[in-house]
Motif scaffolding. Structure first.
Motif: not given
Length: 128
Positions: A1-3, A24, A27, A98, A100, A117-118
């Motif tokens: 999961q992107v954070h 980040s 990913r 980040s 897409r 992602y935000w």
């Protein structure tokens, strides 16, 4: 999961400086362009600056050109926004984003739809 997690916002007098940071996770950082957007109350979320996947290319909105500088540190998976000569109109919530999709070496996305992602945002208030 992107954070994505931003930090560094705050209260600053006009003419002053702030440095925003964004870390980040989730990913491969070097495969994606990164960007900063901002949103003032009642306004759209606007592009501020973007940087290509390994930092070879940057783009800054005309409103911040010459005052703000985006950079990134691949070893730390972080992106930064150095903000100098701040103006009252820079007051907004600032968001890290980040790309897409994995992008070309020198591609810098400039629209919201190109970022997938935000972060949660960090508030910047400039006072006179």
């Amino acid at each position: 999961q992107v954070h994505l997690v931003e930090s560094g916002g705050g209260l600053v007098q006009a003419g002053g400086s702030l440095r925003l940071s964004c870390v980040s996770s989730g990913r491969t950082f070097s495969a994606y362009a990164m960007g900063w957007f901002r949103q003032a109350p009642g306004m759209e979320r606007d592009f501020v600056a973007g940087i290509s996947r390994e930092g070879g290319s940057t783009t800054h909105a005309d409103s911040v050109k010459g005052r703000f500088t985006i950079s990134r540190d691949g070893a730390k998976s972080m992106v930064f926004l150095q903000m100098d000569k701040l103006k009252l109109e820079d007051t907004a919530d600032y968001y890290c984003a980040s790309g897409r999709y994995s992008s070309g070496w020198y591609d810098v996305p400039g629209s919201r739809s190109e970022y997938g992602y935000w972060g949660q945002g960090t508030q910047v208030t400039v006072y006179s």
